[in-house]
Write a protein that holds these residues in place. Structure first.
Motif, PDB file in Angstrom:
ATOM      1  N   LEU A 191      48.823  25.617  76.737  1.00  0.00           N
ATOM      2  CA  LEU A 191      48.794  26.170  78.088  1.00  0.00           C
ATOM      3  C   LEU A 191      47.374  26.197  78.651  1.00  0.00           C
ATOM      4  CD1 LEU A 191      51.287  29.064  77.361  1.00  0.00           C
ATOM      5  CD2 LEU A 191      51.657  27.304  79.105  1.00  0.00           C
ATOM      6  N   ALA A 192      46.404  26.552  77.801  1.00  0.00           N
ATOM      7  CA  ALA A 192      45.014  26.567  78.249  1.00  0.00           C
ATOM      8  C   ALA A 192      44.536  25.162  78.595  1.00  0.00           C
ATOM      9  CB  ALA A 192      44.127  27.199  77.182  1.00  0.00           C
ATOM     10  N   ARG A 193      44.992  24.157  77.861  1.00  0.00           N
ATOM     11  CA  ARG A 193      44.631  22.768  78.175  1.00  0.00           C
ATOM     12  C   ARG A 193      45.146  22.385  79.563  1.00  0.00           C
ATOM     13  NH1 ARG A 193      46.558  21.763  72.927  1.00  0.00           N
ATOM     14  NH2 ARG A 193      44.847  21.543  71.433  1.00  0.00           N
ATOM     15  N   ALA A 194      46.291  22.956  79.930  1.00  0.00           N
ATOM     16  CA  ALA A 194      46.897  22.645  81.222  1.00  0.00           C
ATOM     17  C   ALA A 194      46.268  23.438  82.359  1.00  0.00           C
ATOM     18  CB  ALA A 194      48.398  22.918  81.163  1.00  0.00           C
ATOM     19  N   GLY A 195      45.271  24.268  82.053  1.00  0.00           N
ATOM     20  CA  GLY A 195      44.557  24.983  83.096  1.00  0.00           C
ATOM     21  C   GLY A 195      44.965  26.423  83.312  1.00  0.00           C
ATOM     22  N   TYR A 196      45.868  26.934  82.490  1.00  0.00           N
ATOM     23  CA  TYR A 196      46.305  28.324  82.642  1.00  0.00           C
ATOM     24  C   TYR A 196      45.262  29.291  82.076  1.00  0.00           C
ATOM     25  CZ  TYR A 196      51.185  27.163  83.816  1.00  0.00           C
ATOM     26  OH  TYR A 196      52.327  26.720  84.419  1.00  0.00           O
ATOM     27  N   THR A 197      45.190  30.460  82.675  1.00  0.00           N
ATOM     28  CA  THR A 197      44.565  31.605  82.040  1.00  0.00           C
ATOM     29  C   THR A 197      45.647  32.271  81.199  1.00  0.00           C
ATOM     30  OG1 THR A 197      42.956  32.001  83.803  1.00  0.00           O
ATOM     31  CG2 THR A 197      43.534  33.879  82.413  1.00  0.00           C
ATOM     32  N   VAL A 198      45.417  32.351  79.897  1.00  0.00           N
ATOM     33  CA  VAL A 198      46.449  32.832  78.975  1.00  0.00           C
ATOM     34  C   VAL A 198      46.005  34.153  78.348  1.00  0.00           C
ATOM     35  CG1 VAL A 198      47.937  32.242  77.031  1.00  0.00           C
ATOM     36  CG2 VAL A 198      46.956  30.412  78.443  1.00  0.00           C
ATOM     37  N   ALA A 199      46.749  35.205  78.627  1.00  0.00           N
ATOM     38  CA  ALA A 199      46.511  36.513  78.016  1.00  0.00           C
ATOM     39  C   ALA A 199      47.344  36.599  76.745  1.00  0.00           C
ATOM     40  CB  ALA A 199      46.892  37.627  78.986  1.00  0.00           C
ATOM     41  N   VAL A 200      46.673  36.765  75.611  1.00  0.00           N
ATOM     42  CA  VAL A 200      47.343  36.745  74.317  1.00  0.00           C
ATOM     43  C   VAL A 200      47.451  38.154  73.762  1.00  0.00           C
ATOM     44  CG1 VAL A 200      47.278  35.870  71.959  1.00  0.00           C
ATOM     45  CG2 VAL A 200      46.477  34.440  73.837  1.00  0.00           C
ATOM     46  N   THR A 201      48.673  38.549  73.444  1.00  0.00           N
ATOM     47  CA  THR A 201      48.911  39.843  72.812  1.00  0.00           C
ATOM     48  C   THR A 201      49.357  39.631  71.375  1.00  0.00           C
ATOM     49  OG1 THR A 201      49.435  41.029  74.845  1.00  0.00           O
ATOM     50  CG2 THR A 201      50.371  41.895  72.825  1.00  0.00           C
ATOM     51  N   ALA A 202      48.653  40.263  70.465  1.00  0.00           N
ATOM     52  CA  ALA A 202      49.011  40.285  69.049  1.00  0.00           C
ATOM     53  C   ALA A 202      48.483  41.589  68.487  1.00  0.00           C
ATOM     54  CB  ALA A 202      48.408  39.089  68.317  1.00  0.00           C
ATOM     55  N   ARG A 203      48.840  41.882  67.263  1.00  0.00           N
ATOM     56  CA  ARG A 203      48.420  43.145  66.668  1.00  0.00           C
ATOM     57  C   ARG A 203      46.923  43.176  66.399  1.00  0.00           C
ATOM     58  NH1 ARG A 203      52.351  42.979  61.624  1.00  0.00           N
ATOM     59  NH2 ARG A 203      51.408  40.900  61.689  1.00  0.00           N
ATOM     60  N   GLU A 204      46.370  44.388  66.372  1.00  0.00           N
ATOM     61  CA  GLU A 204      44.977  44.567  65.982  1.00  0.00           C
ATOM     62  C   GLU A 204      44.757  43.930  64.607  1.00  0.00           C
ATOM     63  OE1 GLU A 204      42.441  45.850  67.469  1.00  0.00           O
ATOM     64  OE2 GLU A 204      43.190  47.082  69.127  1.00  0.00           O
ATOM     65  N   GLY A 205      43.688  43.194  64.485  1.00  0.00           N
ATOM     66  CA  GLY A 205      43.378  42.561  63.207  1.00  0.00           C
ATOM     67  C   GLY A 205      43.843  41.128  63.117  1.00  0.00           C
ATOM     68  N   ASP A 206      44.767  40.702  64.001  1.00  0.00           N
ATOM     69  CA  ASP A 206      45.175  39.307  64.015  1.00  0.00           C
ATOM     70  C   ASP A 206      44.040  38.454  64.585  1.00  0.00           C
ATOM     71  OD1 ASP A 206      47.531  40.069  62.965  1.00  0.00           O
ATOM     72  OD2 ASP A 206      48.777  39.592  64.691  1.00  0.00           O
ATOM     73  N   GLU A 207      44.079  37.165  64.328  1.00  0.00           N
ATOM     74  CA  GLU A 207      42.937  36.305  64.633  1.00  0.00           C
ATOM     75  C   GLU A 207      42.936  35.834  66.093  1.00  0.00           C
ATOM     76  OE1 GLU A 207      42.886  33.190  61.787  1.00  0.00           O
ATOM     77  OE2 GLU A 207      42.552  34.512  60.089  1.00  0.00           O
ATOM     78  N   ILE A 208      42.858  36.774  67.028  1.00  0.00           N
ATOM     79  CA  ILE A 208      42.813  36.395  68.441  1.00  0.00           C
ATOM     80  C   ILE A 208      41.428  35.876  68.814  1.00  0.00           C
ATOM     81  CG2 ILE A 208      43.221  37.135  70.808  1.00  0.00           C
ATOM     82  CD1 ILE A 208      45.000  39.304  69.819  1.00  0.00           C
ATOM     83  N   ASP A 209      40.377  36.518  68.313  1.00  0.00           N
ATOM     84  CA  ASP A 209      39.015  36.129  68.681  1.00  0.00           C
ATOM     85  C   ASP A 209      38.727  34.678  68.314  1.00  0.00           C
ATOM     86  OD1 ASP A 209      38.554  38.624  69.703  1.00  0.00           O
ATOM     87  OD2 ASP A 209      37.586  39.407  67.902  1.00  0.00           O
ATOM     88  N   ALA A 210      39.210  34.244  67.159  1.00  0.00           N
ATOM     89  CA  ALA A 210      39.005  32.851  66.762  1.00  0.00           C
ATOM     90  C   ALA A 210      39.721  31.910  67.721  1.00  0.00           C
ATOM     91  CB  ALA A 210      39.511  32.630  65.336  1.00  0.00           C
TER      92      ALA A 210
END
Length: 279
Positions: A30-49
């Motif tokens: 989705l990000a490749r297609a130009g979207y701003t993507v808000a990602v929700t996952a649990r604390e400690g999951d690898e969102i920052d990477a």
């Protein structure tokens, strides 16, 4: 004028369970297609990477940690996303868990955990997202189901039941959401090589096994095309649709043979008498 279909020019995407598996790969697609993507996952999951991996993509990825079982937390998370990233025009409820259920060692806890995440976790985000989309007059929603929703497979008594509920819920909501210009789709992928699938000892025997990146590309194409159900890979989906119409004795024999379940010992290989779950 046709039913609304998401466009990156209109607003942001919100995806739950976006830190691993199909969700992670789809977030990048989705990000490749130009979207701003808000990602929700649990604390400690690898969102920052995941955020760092999007630096050179056309769109961007923003982290919004929350557990999907937290109803108030998801509502607040959506409000924060829309305040910071713009209106959510595409909500993808992908978060899920798979807990193997052995028929000879049933556990209430396993069913509760599965339904809390896979079904109630979807509802917790679906309700506030739908309300906001209805006020704006348009929106696009995708619920993640599974081919296991069509009939039972070994070990999927909880998982398959939750995904069947997702399918029926999407079918029922479509009648009314169409009227308010909110497109709803249900994605029923086949077997994808994710950490959840590795919990199944039959994983190596499953047909048409896909990598998450392949599954994400197929999901993205399905989202762009529209339509109600996104089922893939086609050769497997059509074969299982046909199997769903078979007489049950024949289908049970076919699935037991396909998965090698007839030759498997009780309790997924544990020796001795299975212990009763105290839950």
């Amino acid at each position: 004028m046709g039913l609304y279909r998401a466009n990156p020019k209109d607003g942001a995407v919100w995806i739950t369970g976006g830190s691993s598996g199909i969700g992670r790969a789809l977030t990048k697609e989705l990000a490749r297609a130009g979207y701003t993507v808000a990602v929700t996952a649990r604390e400690g999951d690898e969102i920052d990477a995941l955020v760092a991996e999007a630096e050179n993509l056309a769109g961007r990825i923003l982290p919004y940690p929350c557990d999907v079982t937290d109803e108030a937390g998801l509502d607040a998370t959506l409000a924060a996303i829309e305040n910071e990233a713009g209106p959510v025009v595409l909500a993808i409820f992908n978060a899920g868990t798979y807990v193997p259920v052995a028929g000879e060692n049933l556990s209430v806890r396993k069913f509760r955990r599965t339904f809390d995440v896979n079904l109630q976790g979807v509802v917790n985000g679906l309700v506030p997202a739908t309300r906001r989309m209805q006020k704006r007059g348009f929106g696009h929603i995708v619920l993640l189901g599974s081919i296991s929703a069509w009939f039972g497979w070994p070990t999927t008594a909880a998982y398959g039941a939750s995904k069947a509920a997702i399918n029926v819920m999407a079918q029922a909501l479509k009648y009314d959401l169409d009227k308010v210009n909110i497109r709803i789709q249900v994605a029923n992928p086949g077997f994808v090589n994710t950490p959840l699938l590795q919990l199944q000892q039959t994983a190596s025997m499953l047909p048409a096994l896909m990598e998450p990146e392949d599954a994400a590309r197929r999901m993205f194409r399905g989202i762009e095309r529209g339509g109600f159900e996104i089922a893939f890979p086609r050769r497997l989906a059509w074969g299982l649709k046909l199997a769903s119409m078979m007489p049950q004795p024949l289908r049970h024999w076919l699935i037991a043979t396909l998965t090698g379940w007839r030759s498997r010992p009780l309790s997924f290989g544990r020796m001795g008498r299975p212990k009763a779950d105290k839950t």
